[in-house]
Write a protein that holds these residues in place. Structure first.
Motif, PDB file in Angstrom:
ATOM      1  N   LYS A  56       5.504 -10.470 -18.157  1.00 52.75           N
ATOM      2  CA  LYS A  56       5.331  -9.259 -18.962  1.00 52.75           C
ATOM      3  C   LYS A  56       4.109  -8.532 -18.414  1.00 52.75           C
ATOM      4  N   THR A  57       4.348  -7.456 -17.691  1.00 51.32           N
ATOM      5  CA  THR A  57       3.230  -6.817 -16.978  1.00 51.32           C
ATOM      6  C   THR A  57       2.186  -6.267 -17.942  1.00 51.32           C
ATOM      7  N   GLN A  58       2.649  -5.813 -19.097  1.00 49.99           N
ATOM      8  CA  GLN A  58       1.734  -5.198 -20.052  1.00 49.99           C
ATOM      9  C   GLN A  58       0.677  -6.180 -20.579  1.00 49.99           C
ATOM     10  N   SER A  59       0.992  -7.466 -20.541  1.00 46.47           N
ATOM     11  CA  SER A  59       0.022  -8.469 -21.004  1.00 46.47           C
ATOM     12  C   SER A  59      -1.102  -8.642 -19.991  1.00 46.47           C
ATOM     13  N   ILE A  60      -0.876  -8.136 -18.775  1.00 45.01           N
ATOM     14  CA  ILE A  60      -1.880  -8.289 -17.724  1.00 45.01           C
ATOM     15  C   ILE A  60      -2.679  -7.009 -17.549  1.00 45.01           C
ATOM     16  N   SER A  61      -1.982  -5.883 -17.569  1.00 46.31           N
ATOM     17  CA  SER A  61      -2.660  -4.599 -17.378  1.00 46.31           C
ATOM     18  C   SER A  61      -1.759  -3.467 -17.878  1.00 46.31           C
ATOM     19  N   GLN A  62      -2.386  -2.376 -18.224  1.00 40.42           N
ATOM     20  CA  GLN A  62      -1.628  -1.194 -18.663  1.00 40.42           C
ATOM     21  C   GLN A  62      -1.188  -0.341 -17.457  1.00 40.42           C
ATOM     22  N   ALA A  63      -1.563  -0.753 -16.251  1.00 41.06           N
ATOM     23  CA  ALA A  63      -1.148  -0.012 -15.040  1.00 41.06           C
ATOM     24  C   ALA A  63       0.377  -0.038 -14.930  1.00 41.06           C
ATOM     25  N   SER A  64       0.912   0.715 -13.976  1.00 42.01           N
ATOM     26  CA  SER A  64       2.382   0.797 -13.892  1.00 42.01           C
ATOM     27  C   SER A  64       2.957  -0.606 -13.622  1.00 42.01           C
ATOM     28  N   PRO A  65       4.108  -0.919 -14.245  1.00 42.38           N
ATOM     29  CA  PRO A  65       4.696  -2.250 -14.083  1.00 42.38           C
ATOM     30  C   PRO A  65       4.862  -2.671 -12.627  1.00 42.38           C
ATOM     31  N   LEU A  66       5.272  -1.725 -11.761  1.00 42.92           N
ATOM     32  CA  LEU A  66       5.474  -2.097 -10.355  1.00 42.92           C
ATOM     33  C   LEU A  66       4.160  -2.468  -9.669  1.00 42.92           C
ATOM     34  N   MET A  67       3.102  -1.728 -10.035  1.00 41.97           N
ATOM     35  CA  MET A  67       1.798  -2.014  -9.442  1.00 41.97           C
ATOM     36  C   MET A  67       1.301  -3.390  -9.902  1.00 41.97           C
ATOM     37  N   VAL A  68       1.472  -3.669 -11.190  1.00 44.56           N
ATOM     38  CA  VAL A  68       1.052  -4.978 -11.712  1.00 44.56           C
ATOM     39  C   VAL A  68       1.865  -6.077 -11.028  1.00 44.56           C
ATOM     40  N   LYS A  69       3.168  -5.834 -10.912  1.00 47.12           N
ATOM     41  CA  LYS A  69       4.028  -6.839 -10.279  1.00 47.12           C
ATOM     42  C   LYS A  69       3.535  -7.153  -8.860  1.00 47.12           C
ATOM     43  N   ARG A  70       3.213  -6.085  -8.100  1.00 44.15           N
ATOM     44  CA  ARG A  70       2.783  -6.308  -6.709  1.00 44.15           C
ATOM     45  C   ARG A  70       1.506  -7.136  -6.658  1.00 44.15           C
ATOM     46  N   ASN A  71       0.568  -6.833  -7.574  1.00 43.70           N
ATOM     47  CA  ASN A  71      -0.678  -7.599  -7.604  1.00 43.70           C
ATOM     48  C   ASN A  71      -0.426  -9.049  -7.993  1.00 43.70           C
ATOM     49  N   VAL A  72       0.445  -9.223  -8.992  1.00 43.37           N
ATOM     50  CA  VAL A  72       0.745 -10.577  -9.458  1.00 43.37           C
ATOM     51  C   VAL A  72       1.444 -11.376  -8.359  1.00 43.37           C
ATOM     52  N   GLU A  73       2.285 -10.692  -7.585  1.00 46.15           N
ATOM     53  CA  GLU A  73       3.004 -11.393  -6.501  1.00 46.15           C
ATOM     54  C   GLU A  73       2.021 -12.021  -5.504  1.00 46.15           C
ATOM     55  N   LYS A  74       0.877 -11.359  -5.301  1.00 48.19           N
ATOM     56  CA  LYS A  74      -0.114 -11.941  -4.378  1.00 48.19           C
ATOM     57  C   LYS A  74      -0.620 -13.263  -4.941  1.00 48.19           C
TER      58      LYS A  74
END
Ligand SMILES: C[S@@+](CC[C@H](N)C(=O)[O-])C[C@H]1O[C@@H](n2cnc3c(N)ncnc32)[C@H](O)[C@@H]1O
Length: 176
Positions: free
Chosen positions: A129-147
């Motif tokens: 759930k990207t929103q639990s990590i950051s309010q940034a755009s879901p795709l941007m959060v996903k890319r960061n989380v993928e790292k």
């Protein structure tokens, strides 16, 4: 009466609807982090002959989960924080699928810690759930989380599970 398995109330079912290879073959033992009241756990219990170790830390959610387990002996409820891997390890046997559905900021770290309990053959599913990590755009959060995910896991597949669950992605992983 067992309810219908609905994609809008289950991220796992949503992942199936979106074409991810996450169907059960029928005999898996599952370590399920974030079981809540057991909506998805109940459905999985109908589809495997294995044990479902259902981890839930909220007392409110654990009550219906325990009631469900009283009717369905394949479900073993573990009332604890998913970060407490020492306790979980003392209660589980071999796990074939590890699933994490905990919408917290440290959800990747919770999964990483739990992955120490499994071997390399185990399938790993993560509902992010990207929103639990950051309010940034879901795709941007996903890319960061993928790292971060990539430090410990191989990403086999991933998909957005919209429109069933907004700002959620579902990952299929393996331990590196
Ligand atoms: C989105 S709900 C899970 C829904 C469930 N997977 C289903 O499909 O029916 C997330 C659950 O994780 C639980 N949770 C949150 N943090 C947790 C933690 N650190 N350890 C265990 N459970 C946690 C919450 O209490 C909540 O019930």
């Amino acid at each position: 009466m067992v309810r219908k398995w609905e994609a809008k109330t289950s991220k796992w079912k949503a992942a199936i609807e979106k074409g991810l290879d996450v169907e059960l073959s029928g005999n898996e033992n599952i370590l399920y982090l974030g079981a809540s009241s057991g909506t998805t756990v109940e459905q999985l219990a109908l589809r495997t002959s294995g044990v479902i170790y259902a981890v839930e830390k909220s007392y409110q959610m654990a009550i219906p989960l325990v009631r469900l387990a009283e009717k369905q002996e394949k479900i073993l409820p573990l009332f604890c924080d998913a970060r407490n891997t020492d306790y979980i390890q003392s209660k589980i046997g071999k796990v074939d699928i590890l699933f994490c559905d905990i919408p917290s900021r440290d959800q990747v770290e919770i999964l990483t810690r739990a992955s120490e309990l499994i071997d390399g053959d185990c399938k790993i599913f993560l509902s992010l759930k990207t929103q639990s990590i950051s309010q940034a755009s879901p795709l941007m959060v996903k890319r960061n989380v993928e790292k971060r995910i990539g430090e410990h896991f191989r990403i086999i597949d991933s998909k957005s599970i919209e429109p069933f669950h907004k700002k959620h992605f579902f990952f299929v992983l393996k331990k590196k």
